[in-house]
Design a protein around this motif. Structure first.
Motif, PDB file in Angstrom:
ATOM      1  N   GLU A  62       0.842  -1.205   0.000  1.00  0.00           N
ATOM      2  CA  GLU A  62       0.000   0.000   0.000  1.00  0.00           C
ATOM      3  C   GLU A  62       0.869   1.244   0.000  1.00  0.00           C
ATOM      4  N   HIS A  63       1.914   1.177   0.798  1.00  0.00           N
ATOM      5  CA  HIS A  63       2.853   2.298   0.848  1.00  0.00           C
ATOM      6  C   HIS A  63       3.433   2.544  -0.546  1.00  0.00           C
ATOM      7  N   LYS A  64       3.725   1.430  -1.229  1.00  0.00           N
ATOM      8  CA  LYS A  64       4.301   1.536  -2.573  1.00  0.00           C
ATOM      9  C   LYS A  64       3.300   2.199  -3.526  1.00  0.00           C
ATOM     10  N   ILE A  65       2.039   1.797  -3.404  1.00  0.00           N
ATOM     11  CA  ILE A  65       1.023   2.379  -4.295  1.00  0.00           C
ATOM     12  C   ILE A  65       0.955   3.888  -4.084  1.00  0.00           C
ATOM     13  N   PHE A  66       0.959   4.289  -2.797  1.00  0.00           N
ATOM     14  CA  PHE A  66       0.849   5.731  -2.536  1.00  0.00           C
ATOM     15  C   PHE A  66       2.126   6.484  -2.923  1.00  0.00           C
ATOM     16  N   SER A  67       3.257   5.796  -2.832  1.00  0.00           N
ATOM     17  CA  SER A  67       4.493   6.447  -3.315  1.00  0.00           C
ATOM     18  C   SER A  67       4.387   6.665  -4.817  1.00  0.00           C
ATOM     19  N   ASN A 313      -2.700  13.531  10.488  1.00  0.00           N
ATOM     20  CA  ASN A 313      -1.527  12.901  11.107  1.00  0.00           C
ATOM     21  C   ASN A 313      -0.537  12.352  10.103  1.00  0.00           C
ATOM     22  N   ASP A 314      -1.029  11.377   9.290  1.00  0.00           N
ATOM     23  CA  ASP A 314      -0.065  10.706   8.411  1.00  0.00           C
ATOM     24  C   ASP A 314      -0.168  11.148   6.966  1.00  0.00           C
ATOM     25  N   GLY A 315      -1.027  12.091   6.684  1.00  0.00           N
ATOM     26  CA  GLY A 315      -1.108  12.628   5.328  1.00  0.00           C
ATOM     27  C   GLY A 315      -1.889  11.753   4.373  1.00  0.00           C
ATOM     28  N   LEU A 316      -2.567  10.710   4.914  1.00  0.00           N
ATOM     29  CA  LEU A 316      -3.318   9.823   4.028  1.00  0.00           C
ATOM     30  C   LEU A 316      -4.674   9.515   4.640  1.00  0.00           C
ATOM     31  N   ALA A 317      -5.730   9.678   3.844  1.00  0.00           N
ATOM     32  CA  ALA A 317      -7.047   9.261   4.327  1.00  0.00           C
ATOM     33  C   ALA A 317      -7.654   8.373   3.272  1.00  0.00           C
ATOM     34  N   ARG A 318      -8.304   7.291   3.736  1.00  0.00           N
ATOM     35  CA  ARG A 318      -8.964   6.408   2.773  1.00  0.00           C
ATOM     36  C   ARG A 318     -10.405   6.254   3.207  1.00  0.00           C
ATOM     37  N   GLN A 319     -11.312   6.311   2.271  1.00  0.00           N
ATOM     38  CA  GLN A 319     -12.722   6.316   2.644  1.00  0.00           C
ATOM     39  C   GLN A 319     -13.571   5.697   1.549  1.00  0.00           C
ATOM     40  N   PHE A 320     -14.442   4.786   1.949  1.00  0.00           N
ATOM     41  CA  PHE A 320     -15.404   4.256   0.987  1.00  0.00           C
ATOM     42  C   PHE A 320     -16.567   5.229   0.904  1.00  0.00           C
ATOM     43  N   ILE A 321     -16.805   5.799  -0.263  1.00  0.00           N
ATOM     44  CA  ILE A 321     -17.971   6.665  -0.407  1.00  0.00           C
ATOM     45  C   ILE A 321     -18.765   6.092  -1.566  1.00  0.00           C
ATOM     46  N   GLU A 322     -20.039   5.842  -1.274  1.00  0.00           N
ATOM     47  CA  GLU A 322     -20.867   5.078  -2.212  1.00  0.00           C
ATOM     48  C   GLU A 322     -20.129   3.777  -2.526  1.00  0.00           C
ATOM     49  N   THR A 323     -19.844   3.536  -3.800  1.00  0.00           N
ATOM     50  CA  THR A 323     -19.181   2.255  -4.075  1.00  0.00           C
ATOM     51  C   THR A 323     -17.696   2.439  -4.329  1.00  0.00           C
ATOM     52  N   PHE A 326     -12.139   6.232  -2.056  1.00  0.00           N
ATOM     53  CA  PHE A 326     -11.425   7.493  -2.282  1.00  0.00           C
ATOM     54  C   PHE A 326     -10.215   7.596  -1.369  1.00  0.00           C
ATOM     55  N   PHE A 327      -9.251   8.386  -1.780  1.00  0.00           N
ATOM     56  CA  PHE A 327      -8.152   8.695  -0.854  1.00  0.00           C
ATOM     57  C   PHE A 327      -7.793  10.164  -0.990  1.00  0.00           C
ATOM     58  N   LYS A 328      -7.239  10.688   0.087  1.00  0.00           N
ATOM     59  CA  LYS A 328      -6.719  12.050   0.021  1.00  0.00           C
ATOM     60  C   LYS A 328      -5.296  12.011   0.544  1.00  0.00           C
ATOM     61  N   MET A 329      -4.415  12.674  -0.190  1.00  0.00           N
ATOM     62  CA  MET A 329      -3.007  12.667   0.206  1.00  0.00           C
ATOM     63  C   MET A 329      -2.556  14.116   0.367  1.00  0.00           C
ATOM     64  N   SER A 330      -1.935  14.404   1.493  1.00  0.00           N
ATOM     65  CA  SER A 330      -1.459  15.790   1.666  1.00  0.00           C
ATOM     66  C   SER A 330      -0.148  15.753   2.457  1.00  0.00           C
ATOM     67  N   TYR A 331       0.235  16.869   3.067  1.00  0.00           N
ATOM     68  CA  TYR A 331       1.460  16.912   3.852  1.00  0.00           C
ATOM     69  C   TYR A 331       1.401  15.846   4.942  1.00  0.00           C
ATOM     70  N   PRO A 332       2.404  15.079   5.299  1.00  0.00           N
ATOM     71  CA  PRO A 332       3.810  15.187   4.842  1.00  0.00           C
ATOM     72  C   PRO A 332       4.132  14.421   3.546  1.00  0.00           C
ATOM     73  N   TRP A 333       3.153  13.767   2.952  1.00  0.00           N
ATOM     74  CA  TRP A 333       3.455  13.096   1.679  1.00  0.00           C
ATOM     75  C   TRP A 333       3.783  14.131   0.599  1.00  0.00           C
ATOM     76  N   LEU A 334       2.953  15.190   0.569  1.00  0.00           N
ATOM     77  CA  LEU A 334       3.153  16.218  -0.457  1.00  0.00           C
ATOM     78  C   LEU A 334       3.616  17.503   0.221  1.00  0.00           C
ATOM     79  N   SER A 335       4.184  18.396  -0.575  1.00  0.00           N
ATOM     80  CA  SER A 335       4.715  19.598   0.070  1.00  0.00           C
ATOM     81  C   SER A 335       3.692  20.740  -0.002  1.00  0.00           C
TER      82      SER A 335
END
Ligand code: ADP
Length: 679
Positions: A62-67, A313-323, A326-335
């Motif tokens: 999973e870490h690899k996918i987000f990288s 906290n970790d810059g990653l959120a994962r959420q099932f919405i409808e079917t 979704f994910f959201k990536m922000s700091y510290p993953w992104l600047s």
């Protein structure tokens, strides 16, 4: 105690090798007894490790996918923004397992940037008036290719003032379509020009009507073979689209441009340069449109995700919405203010994760497991899951994969344990046997070495004695005669005879020693020839017969002629001689000696039988050893070197002959030598 003192080697061997082996074996046996318990313990450790490794592998993947998403987001800045850029090759990184990614800087959408055209246009909100009933009827006729539709349309056009602008446009378009279908392209083109020149286009027509007009225009150009004009038409439409002109909803835009670009790319006379340009238009536009479709479909969800603080906290959120996931990536993953929102492709991600789990499972094939996804379908398993469930874990927070680990099949476990126990037992027994056999072998050779040394010493003393006795006699008689001390001259021949006898004894002794050394050198010293066994025995017999008779023994022979063997004459001769001489030596008068040569199948047999002292069973295996002499009264009183039978044995071995001995003390002995007959 005495034994250990005499054998320090044995003590050392016992202390250093046998002792530790026995102790280790005892411990190993004790362990074997615990094997069942150990197997269960090992399995417990295995299933824990398996679970941990699976979790680690999932996290890593999973870490690899987000990288990969992070890397791909860098390329989103470079995506084309204007018509000029769409024709250029663009950098883009596809991430396997991600359906769409949207890049934001703060609140500003950086990629995709097409959605603003759709939303802009939407604000100018066109009324999508339904086509009139008459129009529907005529359109139906048109589809049926009926001539009536053309007449009806022309008629209606003449009533122009009575019709709505939309209906007029639809009529005109219908006529264009009819002309187009009838392949009257010029006529269709002229009618279309009328339609386009009028101000129906901007603000009055329904969007799909506008799109239809444009579509037809392009088709006519292609049908007329005006490829250059068709290319220009496509480009000018793209330009208009990028300039903010409304072309309809996403589906319409997608269909309109993609079908146009596909047709242009199929033109055979398209130049290399233009082909590349249109190819890039097609690629970039499709990608943008696809992402924009997702964007407009999930606009609200994306907005909500952007506003949520869940991933602080970790810059990653994962959420099932409808079917969708979704994910959201922000700091510290992104600047900085960068944020990436995206939609994961569950099927592909599942496949990527399962692949990793299978790789881990390969190393732990004794752990029964079942892997299910959130829809409860089985993704991987190595068991039917009938055994007791040991643990169940959700191993992927994103996909909610569930890993169930079961107890091992008990009978299988028992079988494995039994196999192991048998193997280990055999191994221990085998190593013990090896060590003990080694020990026995070592002591036997040490013992043999020692007795050989003792025998050699014994031989040397007896041989010197043997040599000295005849020499003393010879010297004495020779000196007597030389110094003229013989009183009775008539006795001189008797003395000379004595000297002769003693010399023969000496000669025989030295001959035996020489023979022995010759045998020691083995087959290489031999000269092989075809020999008649009976003739060789006859020869020996001639020399020894008299000795037997002198000793008061009866000696007879029964020699079958024509028993040929392949052999070395000297070796065979001394073998026969030693055996007959022994029979004479160890038989007290009045005894009998029988010498025989006969055939038995493919064997030629030489046999000497006597009625002498015989040999005890315990001695029979020793008498063929070098320098060995039976230590009883009779032997002691008989002169010998202990080499005779050793010579016989060696000669027999060299000829691949076997020696059989049948003997009983006091009753006599029979030595038989079996040769293979020569061809
Ligand atoms: P040796 O020089 O003592 O005769 P051999 O090797 O010929 O040596 O014989 C070994 C021993 O075998 C002899 O010492 C003797 O005790 C025994 N032996 C050999 N042949 C006979 C026989 N025919 N009858 C009884 N004992 C025999």
């Amino acid at each position: 105690m005495n034994f250990f003192k005499k054998n320090p080697l044995f003590v050392a061997f016992f202390v250093l090798i046998l002792g530790p082996t026995i102790i280790l074996s005892v411990f190993s046996f004790r362990n074997i007894v615990n094997e069942n318990y150990l197997a269960e313990k090992t399995f417990n450790e295995h299933q824990q490790s398996f679970r941990k490794e699976v979790e680690a592998a999932i996290n890593a993947e999973e870490h690899k996918i987000f990288s990969e998403v992070k890397n791909a987001s860098l390329f989103l800045y470079e995506q084309p923004r204007s018509l000029m850029d769409f024709g250029k090759d663009a950098h883009y990184k596809n991430v396997s397992g991600v359906k769409a990614i949207f890049l934001f800087n703060g609140d500003t959408l950086i990629y995709p940037h097409l959605p603003r055209f759709f939303s802009l246009a939407k604000t100018s909100s066109f009324s999508t008036t339904r086509a009139s009933l008459i129009e529907q009827e005529i359109f139906q006729k048109e589809l049926e290719n009926s001539k009536e539709s053309e007449i009806a349309r022309s008629f209606r056009l003449m009533q122009a003032p009575l019709e709505s602008r939309n209906d007029q446009a639809a009529n005109l378009l219908g006529l264009v379509r009819i002309a187009f279908k009838a392949k009257k392209y010029k006529e269709a083109d002229k009618l279309l020009a009328v339609l386009e020149q009028s101000n129906y286009r901007q603000g009055y027509l329904q969007s799909n009507l506008t799109a239809s007009i444009r579509q037809l225009h392009f088709e006519i150009l292609v049908a007329l073979g005006e490829h250059g004009a068709a290319e220009q038409f496509c480009k000018s439409n793209l330009k208009a689209f990028f300039a903010g002109e409304y072309f309809g909803d996403i589906a319409t835009v997608k269909f309109f441009f993609e079908s146009m670009l596909d047709q242009i790319l199929s033109f055979e006379n398209l130049s290399e340069e233009s082909r590349e340009e249109f190819w890039n238009f097609r690629e970039n536009l499709s990608r943008e449109i696809k992402t924009s479709e997702y964007y407009t479909d999930y606009l609200e969800t994306i907005q909500k995700l952007l506003e949520s603080k869940e991933n602080d906290n970790d810059g990653l959120a994962r959420q099932f919405i409808e079917t969708e996931l979704f994910f959201k990536m922000s700091y510290p993953w992104l600047s900085g203010n960068q944020e990436v929102v995206g939609i994961l492709d569950q099927d592909i991600i599942e496949k990527r994760l399962v692949q990793k789990i299978l790789e881990v499972a390969k190393d732990w094939n004794d752990v029964p497991y079942v892997l299910r996804n959130s829809k409860d379908s089985i993704l991987a398993q190595n068991t039917g899951g009938e055994e007791q469930l040991l643990q169940q874990r959700e191993i992927s927070p994103a996909l909610h994969l569930e890993l169930s680990i079961y107890q091992r099949n008990q009978s299988e476990l028992a079988r494995e344990t039994t196999n192991k126990v048998i193997l280990m037992t055999l191994l221990i027994i085998f190593s013990l046997i090896t060590v003990i056999a080694g020990l026995v072998f070592m002591f036997r050779s040490v013992h043999q070495e020692r007795s050989l040394l003792a025998m050699k010493a014994n031989f040397l003393s007896s041989i010197s004695h043997e040599l000295k006795t005849p020499l003393t006699s010879i010297k004495m008689f020779a000196e007597m005669m030389a110094k003229g001390r013989v009183r009775n001259v008539e006795r001189i021949p008797e003395y000379a005879n004595m000297i002769c006898k003693e010399t023969t004894r000496l000669e025989n002794l030295i001959g035996a020693i020489l023979n022995y050394t010759r045998m020691e050198n083995g087959r290489s010293a031999f000269q092989w020839e075809r020999l008649n066994l009976a003739t060789a025995v006859e020869k020996v017999f001639e020399n020894v017969e008299q000795i037997a008779i002198n000793r008061g023994l009866t000696i007879d022979k029964h020699l079958d002629p024509d028993n040929f063997i392949t052999g070395d004459y000297t070796a065979v001769y001394s073998m026969i001689q030693n055996l007959i001489e022994n029979a004479i030596k160890y038989t007290n008068p009045p005894g009998e000696i029988h010498v025989r040569v006969y055939a038995d199948g493919d064997k030629a047999i030489f046999e000497v039988q006597d009625t002498g002292v015989g040999i005890a069973l315990s001695e029979q295996k020793n008498i063929f050893n070098d320098f060995y002499r039976v230590g009883d009264e009779m032997t002691r009183s008989t002169k010998g070197s202990g080499l005779g039978l050793a010579i016989v044995k060696r000669a027999a071995d060299a000829h691949k002959a076997t020696i059989a001995l049948a003997s009983k003390p006091g009753q006599g002995s029979t030595f038989s030598v079996k040769f293979r007959k020569a061809e």
